[in-house]
Design an enzyme around this catalytic site. Structure first.
Site, PDB file in Angstrom:
ATOM      1  N   ARG A 277       5.887   5.846  31.903  1.00 31.79           N
ATOM      2  CA  ARG A 277       7.146   5.129  32.140  1.00 31.79           C
ATOM      3  C   ARG A 277       8.113   6.007  32.925  1.00 31.79           C
ATOM      4  NH1 ARG A 277       7.778   0.499  28.567  1.00 31.79           N
ATOM      5  NH2 ARG A 277       9.830   0.420  29.497  1.00 31.79           N
TER       6      ARG A 277
ATOM      7  N   GLU B 261      -4.161  -9.201  34.455  1.00 29.19           N
ATOM      8  CA  GLU B 261      -4.090  -9.044  32.998  1.00 29.19           C
ATOM      9  C   GLU B 261      -3.090 -10.069  32.499  1.00 29.19           C
ATOM     10  OE1 GLU B 261      -3.588  -5.129  31.313  1.00 29.19           O
ATOM     11  OE2 GLU B 261      -2.815  -5.972  29.441  1.00 29.19           O
TER      12      GLU B 261
ATOM     13  N   HIS C 275      -1.299  -7.191  25.152  1.00 25.52           N
ATOM     14  CA  HIS C 275       0.086  -6.980  24.702  1.00 25.52           C
ATOM     15  C   HIS C 275       0.359  -7.723  23.408  1.00 25.52           C
ATOM     16  CE1 HIS C 275       4.362  -6.117  24.620  1.00 25.52           C
ATOM     17  NE2 HIS C 275       3.964  -5.048  25.256  1.00 25.52           N
TER      18      HIS C 275
ATOM     19  N   THR D 284       6.954  -3.408  27.187  1.00 26.08           N
ATOM     20  CA  THR D 284       6.870  -4.359  28.301  1.00 26.08           C
ATOM     21  C   THR D 284       7.177  -5.765  27.765  1.00 26.08           C
ATOM     22  OG1 THR D 284       5.065  -2.976  29.084  1.00 26.08           O
ATOM     23  CG2 THR D 284       5.400  -5.061  30.229  1.00 26.08           C
TER      24      THR D 284
ATOM     25  N   ASN E 161      -4.966   1.886  24.395  1.00 24.96           N
ATOM     26  CA  ASN E 161      -3.745   2.490  24.912  1.00 24.96           C
ATOM     27  C   ASN E 161      -3.262   3.561  23.919  1.00 24.96           C
ATOM     28  OD1 ASN E 161      -0.911   2.973  25.252  1.00 24.96           O
ATOM     29  ND2 ASN E 161      -0.838   1.233  26.639  1.00 24.96           N
TER      30      ASN E 161
ATOM     31  N   HIS F 293       1.270   5.577  22.100  1.00 22.01           N
ATOM     32  CA  HIS F 293       2.066   5.802  20.889  1.00 22.01           C
ATOM     33  C   HIS F 293       1.650   7.041  20.106  1.00 22.01           C
ATOM     34  CE1 HIS F 293       4.557   2.540  21.829  1.00 22.01           C
ATOM     35  NE2 HIS F 293       3.533   1.720  21.943  1.00 22.01           N
TER      36      HIS F 293
ATOM     37  N   ARG G 210       9.304   8.257  28.088  1.00 18.65           N
ATOM     38  CA  ARG G 210       9.593   8.238  26.641  1.00 18.65           C
ATOM     39  C   ARG G 210       8.375   8.619  25.796  1.00 18.65           C
ATOM     40  NH1 ARG G 210      10.554   1.818  25.584  1.00 18.65           N
ATOM     41  NH2 ARG G 210      12.040   2.110  27.272  1.00 18.65           N
TER      42      ARG G 210
ATOM     43  N   HIS H 256       0.521   4.251  29.918  1.00 26.72           N
ATOM     44  CA  HIS H 256       1.639   3.773  30.743  1.00 26.72           C
ATOM     45  C   HIS H 256       2.590   4.943  30.948  1.00 26.72           C
ATOM     46  CE1 HIS H 256       5.043   0.481  31.136  1.00 26.72           C
ATOM     47  NE2 HIS H 256       5.097   1.377  32.109  1.00 26.72           N
TER      48      HIS H 256
ATOM     49  N   GLU I 292      -1.079   2.096  33.581  1.00 24.96           N
ATOM     50  CA  GLU I 292      -0.057   1.054  33.745  1.00 24.96           C
ATOM     51  C   GLU I 292       1.167   1.706  34.364  1.00 24.96           C
ATOM     52  OE1 GLU I 292      -1.360  -1.240  29.628  1.00 24.96           O
ATOM     53  OE2 GLU I 292       0.590  -0.241  29.745  1.00 24.96           O
TER      54      GLU I 292
HETATM   55  N1  PXP Z   1      -1.113  -4.417  28.454  1.00 23.01           N
HETATM   56  C1  PXP Z   1       0.005  -4.033  29.120  1.00 23.01           C
HETATM   57  C2  PXP Z   1       0.139  -4.440  30.543  1.00 23.01           C
HETATM   58  C3  PXP Z   1       0.982  -3.243  28.499  1.00 23.01           C
HETATM   59  O1  PXP Z   1       2.095  -2.876  29.194  1.00 23.01           O
HETATM   60  C4  PXP Z   1       0.781  -2.824  27.178  1.00 23.01           C
HETATM   61  C5  PXP Z   1       1.785  -1.913  26.514  1.00 23.01           C
HETATM   62  O2  PXP Z   1       1.792  -0.677  27.143  1.00 23.01           O
HETATM   63  C6  PXP Z   1      -0.391  -3.244  26.522  1.00 23.01           C
HETATM   64  C7  PXP Z   1      -1.304  -4.057  27.168  1.00 23.01           C
HETATM   65  C8  PXP Z   1      -0.669  -2.861  25.103  1.00 23.01           C
HETATM   66  O3  PXP Z   1       0.237  -3.521  24.286  1.00 23.01           O
HETATM   67  P1  PXP Z   1       0.256  -3.207  22.722  1.00 23.01           P
HETATM   68  O4  PXP Z   1       0.671  -1.782  22.576  1.00 23.01           O
HETATM   69  O5  PXP Z   1       1.244  -4.187  22.176  1.00 23.01           O
HETATM   70  O6  PXP Z   1      -1.154  -3.445  22.219  1.00 23.01           O
END
Ligand code: PXP
Length: 241
Positions: free
Chosen positions: A50, A155, A195, A105, A12, A15, A54, A48, A74
């Site tokens: 949003r 998931e 997550h 999330t 992901n 960030h 952001r 994601h 996402e």
């Molecule tokens: N899975 C889902 C469904 C999420 O919403 C997120 C955060 O966007 C992640 C995984 C990744 O989480 P993390 O950034 O804490 O690894």
């Protein structure tokens, strides 16, 4: 039985955009980050979009969708996001709950009372050839509801596992994930998890039977500050396989 191998890594890159948005500048570019992550072995790029934009912007998403390889989007179940997903055409979508004040999330979807809107969203995405995943807490009811809604994949939310404070709680959370995973497998659902996973807690989750993918963002981007994105992805791939 498979022991902790063949688990795909979804990286992901949100960030990277969080950092860029801190200055509303053009660097660092999440699209370039996606290419680096892919070259380091990421099996999927995850993002994601949003409602408050952001981090990732619409334009980022459209560029990410054009890159070679699978994009996993996402999104919240809203008409706006559904229209964007259908336009972008990612390989897969994970529907997640989203609230304006959350930092990230906060947990899985609440599927207890069913949802006409979600069933329609799942059907529309699938009709467009997009694989649909639902982000749920590791509970039997959620797994059954996801199946009833027509999802291809669940998931499992690993937040409770990641924030469990002692060995007994960690073990209990791991067992919840495993049990939900067995049920998902019995119901012919693909199994993803994610997550809050990091370099210290990921290995036990990667060994959950029938798991096919982990989606990880924050810890990889955080580590990349010190070792670079390529090395951060390589290290995570090594840990989960
Ligand atoms: N899975 C889902 C469904 C999420 O919403 C997120 C955060 O966007 C992640 C995984 C990744 O989480 P993390 O950034 O804490 O690894």
């Amino acid at each position: 039985m498979r022991i902790g191998n063949n688990v795909k890594l979804g990286v992901n890159i949100d960030h990277i955009a969080t950092l860029r948005q801190a200055r509303r500048d053009i660097d660092p570019d999440p699209v370039a980050a996606a290419q680096v992550a892919r070259s380091a072995g990421a099996d999927m790029i995850v993002t994601h979009l949003r409602r408050d934009r952001r981090h990732i912007q619409d334009d980022d998403l459209m560029k990410l969708a054009k890159l070679k390889g699978d994009l996993h989007l996402e999104m919240a179940d809203t008409p706006e996001m559904l229209a964007i997903a259908l336009r972008a055409g990612p390989a897969s979508v994970c529907v997640v709950p989203e609230s304006a004040k959350e930092v990230t999330t906060e947990g899985g979807l609440d599927l207890r009372n069913g949802s006409k809107s979600l069933a329609k969203t799942v059907a529309k995405l699938k009709k467009a050839g997009i694989e649909v995943s639902l982000f749920i807490d590791p509970e039997a009811g959620g797994v059954r509801a996801a199946k009833a809604l027509g999802a291809d994949t669940i998931e499992l939310c690993t937040t409770a596992y990641c924030s469990a404070g002692n060995k007994a709680k960690i073990q209990a959370e791991l067992e919840r994930l495993e049990l939900a995973g067995y049920l998902a497998h019995e119901m012919n659902l693909n199994l993803h998890a994610g997550h809050g996973l990091d370099y210290h807690n990921v290995q036990a989750v990667s060994r959950i039977p029938h798991l096919s993918a982990l989606n990880i963002g924050f810890s990889i981007v955080a580590r990349s500050v010190f070792v670079g994105l390529k090395a951060a992805v390589v290290e995570m791939k090594h840990l989960i396989n």
